[in-house]
Scaffold this motif. Sequence first.
Motif, PDB file in Angstrom:
ATOM      1  N   GLU A 153      10.575 -11.772  -0.940  1.00 49.75           N
ATOM      2  CA  GLU A 153       9.637 -11.839  -1.465  1.00 49.75           C
ATOM      3  C   GLU A 153       8.500 -12.779  -0.602  1.00 49.75           C
ATOM      4  O   GLU A 153       6.810 -12.518  -0.994  1.00 49.75           O
ATOM      5  CB  GLU A 153       9.479 -12.148  -3.161  1.00 49.75           C
ATOM      6  N   GLU A 213       6.421 -11.514   1.965  1.00 50.94           N
ATOM      7  CA  GLU A 213       5.752  -9.953   1.229  1.00 50.94           C
ATOM      8  C   GLU A 213       4.278 -10.953   0.656  1.00 50.94           C
ATOM      9  O   GLU A 213       3.555 -10.491   1.635  1.00 50.94           O
ATOM     10  CB  GLU A 213       6.357  -9.011   0.285  1.00 50.94           C
ATOM     11  N   ALA A 271       0.489 -10.290   2.850  1.00 49.51           N
ATOM     12  CA  ALA A 271       0.065  -9.143   2.075  1.00 49.51           C
ATOM     13  C   ALA A 271      -1.242  -8.331   2.849  1.00 49.51           C
ATOM     14  O   ALA A 271      -1.300  -7.076   2.387  1.00 49.51           O
ATOM     15  CB  ALA A 271       0.182  -9.265   0.502  1.00 49.51           C
ATOM     16  N   LYS A 291       0.111  -6.559   6.319  1.00 54.78           N
ATOM     17  CA  LYS A 291       1.258  -6.233   6.702  1.00 54.78           C
ATOM     18  C   LYS A 291       1.504  -5.770   7.672  1.00 54.78           C
ATOM     19  O   LYS A 291       2.253  -4.503   8.003  1.00 54.78           O
ATOM     20  CB  LYS A 291       1.643  -4.363   5.677  1.00 54.78           C
ATOM     21  N   ASP A 323       5.050  -1.540   2.821  1.00 55.82           N
ATOM     22  CA  ASP A 323       6.036  -2.917   2.403  1.00 55.82           C
ATOM     23  C   ASP A 323       5.426  -3.396   3.690  1.00 55.82           C
ATOM     24  O   ASP A 323       5.102  -2.834   5.051  1.00 55.82           O
ATOM     25  CB  ASP A 323       7.356  -2.469   3.028  1.00 55.82           C
TER      26      ASP A 323
END
Lengths: 185, 825
Positions: B156, B159, B163, B166, B208
């Motif tokens: 997390e 990520e 963000a 990516k 992702d």
Amino acid sequence: MLTSTPGSRLQELLPEMFQPTELPGQPYLRFQLTADIKALLSMEHVRESLLVPARQITPLPNMPETVIGLMSSRERVFCAIELDLLFGLRPSPVYSRQYHIVVLRVSQSSSQQSSSEQELLLGIAVNSILGITRLISENLQLPREDFSSSLKPYLQGYVVEKKEKLLVLDARAITTASILYNDPT
Amino acid sequence: MPPQKQLINKQIEAFSTVEPAPIQAENLPSSNEANTTVDPSKNVNTPEMISVAASDYFKQAGTLRRRLLMTILPIVLVPLVVASAIGFNVTQRRAKEKTLSNIETSVVLASEGTQQFIEDAFKATNLLSANPMVIQALRSGSEQVESQGLSQKPIEQIETQFADTKLLQPEQNLNNYLKAVAKNANLAEIILTERYGFNVAYSSLTSDFIQNDEEWWQLGKKKGQLALEPEFDESTKTAVLVLVNTIKDSNSSQLLGVTKVGAAAEKLNEELTAAIGAAISRSQQIQIVDVYSRKPLNTIAARGKSKELGELIGGQPVAEAADLLNKISKNLEQNPQEAVLALERKDGIYNVSLRAVKGNKKQFILSFELNDKLFKLKAIPGTDLVAIASVERTEVTEAGHDLIMVFTFTAILLGVGATGLILLLARQLSKPLSNLTEKAQQVADGNLEVKAELEGTIETLTLAANFNNLVDRVKSLLQNQEAIAQEQRQLRETLEKDIDLLIDEVEGAMNGDLTVRASLASMEMSTVADIFNAIIDNLKDIAIQVKQSASQVSSSLSENEQSICLLAKQASGEAEKTINTLGSVEQMSQSIEEVAKNASRAAAIADDAYSTVQESSSAMEQTVNSILNLRTTVGETGKKMKRLGESSQKISQVVSLIEEIALKTNLLAINASVEASRAGEQGQGFRIVAEQVGALAEQSAAATKDIARVVAAIQAETQDVSEAMELGTAQVVDSTHLVESTKQRLEQVLQRSQDINQLMKSISQATVSQAETSRNVTDLMQEMAQLSEQRSLSSGELVLSMQTTARVATELESTVAQFKVDDSK
């Protein structure tokens, strides 16, 4: 008599015993002279009434047919006669097992004997003793001609009670009947 | 000619015709046609007769022409039809095979096309590994990961950290390069990750940043070059074929990174349609199916109806078959043939077969039929995809159906031609024969002038010549016969004349003249005349005898007639008497029946009496019993009466005791009264009481006397009663005896009535049998009456017949009198 229980009757009678009440007339002994004829005798002359067996009466020889024999009662000895034979209502004596005897007592006047007043006792055998009846002397009627001569000397009179004719006998006459004292021979 | 002579003539003619041909006698039209009677042609069967007799046979046979047609036509036409059918069949089978091989080819093509498409996609990724910029970017990315320790950090956190882009190191050039590659290679997307699974570059933005947790990444890292499950996007109706590849250092073969390439199914579809679209027939459809998701990537159909995705044709069973084929192709199935056979009959699948592709033993084609469709499946090597071709079975079966029209038309044409030829041939063959037949028919009808023409084949020619000869010979024979007939006619005429003469001479005999004589002049008839004279002589003798006999018969008949009349009268008298007797017998039988009825009635009455007597006997017994009871009752009552007497005696004893007591009481009361009077005034009350007691006692004595009287009366009555009782007992005993005797009598009566009953029964039976007998007698008498009546009738008839006989006799006499007899004899 009225029918009621003996207890109630006794209750009724007992007070009378001790309360002297005047009853009308004189008492008379009523008896059956023969099977058909009833007769009365004044109680004044009756000493007692007895039922005597024949063997207690001692027969006497050389005596009229009327005389049964000698008997005793209350320390006294006296003669017993058959009344109907005396009155000539029956021809001959009949032997019976027992006798209804009325003992008559007549006071004798001193006319005959010098001794003091004496009692004359005589037993008369009747058919059957009935009882006591009170009789008012006014009702007494004199004897009429239709009675037999053998009977007549002993009669005082007669009364009619309940359509029945009752002879009233004279006790003195009976006791002093000549046939008893006369020698038949 | 007189009528008698005519008659005789006819009879003679009849004799003469009967002799030669008795069967033909009925067919003679008239006596005068002599030539017909001797016509020899009458002795043979006429043509009409032949035709009549053979017509049935002719009908069965048919003409020669028809025969020829009937036999030759089938011989020609049947092979033609069979050949046509075989030809059609073979052609159709070939067409079917062709269709099937066409389908197979298209499947193989589709599979190869798909394989090619995938290989192309892999080529694009292989290009990447050759690019130094890409390798550089991957290496720097890995170093960055190692230096920053990103692989240790929670997902997390990383990520959120990356963000925005990516990407590990946002580098627009590399992205642009990937975009260009994707466009060139017709790819939907390209994702590039370094060896830890973090994005390095992409052709379009990904969801992702970290890819090492994704399945494709892990699979790709492990296995290298790999085609994964297609990704379906239901919303856009598109599917993406996912291809994963690894990038390795060319020197050290160290893993540098992993790429994911998405190839759109649309592109594949386009390529395949371009490659095989033209070869697809009408109902044929080809699908590339993913065996795991069981969804088709695309559907290629005829005439550009190709599209992406769509539904899997054939559904679940086909999907299972595809799965199985995929396993077989990857050598996962131990025993492919058995596994395929297991499919048979499962979910409606049938006609399953598995075989290797030509030239490649490791690839298989699975074919089967389901519902109304024919399926052919082939696995695409290196992927989990299967190419499925399906076609309507009707299309396969219909292949070559258009040929049937051609074959039918040809067969009909050929048949018509052959028939025409045969008809012509038959006519040519049969014509001379039918001509000859016509001539023969004419000859048979009597026309002997006919000549048959000589034509046709050698056989028919010979036949015609022989026929002509035959006709000539028949003609000559007929002429001979006519001459003979003429001769016979002349002979006959002379004979007739002689007969006429003879008839004239003996004509007198017909009228009863027996004196006539036939002359012996004629040679032919002399014998006949002689015989005739002898007959006449005999006849004369007979006539004389008949005359005498007839007169005798009539005289005897008149004698007999009287006696027969007497007989008839007697017979009728007998019948009447019989009838009278019958009447009296019937009366007798009626009276017997009445007697029988009365007897049975008497028997019934006797029965009643018997039962009544039985009842009274039982009643009597009851009476006896009750009388006995009465006796015992009376005895007991007597005893009781005696006891009552005793009791009354006791009562009288007691009463006498009471009487005595009462008397004594009375006496005592008197005495008491006396004593009381002695006591003077004091005893006055007591005296009264004593008097009352005495009165009481007197009354009781009287009462006791009454009682004694009553008791005496009771005793007297008791005595009377007991006396009466004794009397009653004696009477009871008497009546018991009486009842006993009555009972005995009753028993006797019972016995008697039983006897009577039996007697009556026997009488009734006897009368019944008597009635039957009398009935029989009546029947017999009736029969007798009928018989006698018949006899009287028949005697009457006899009289009548006697009379007729007499009449006949007189008639006979008069008839015989007609005969003229020579009186000299």
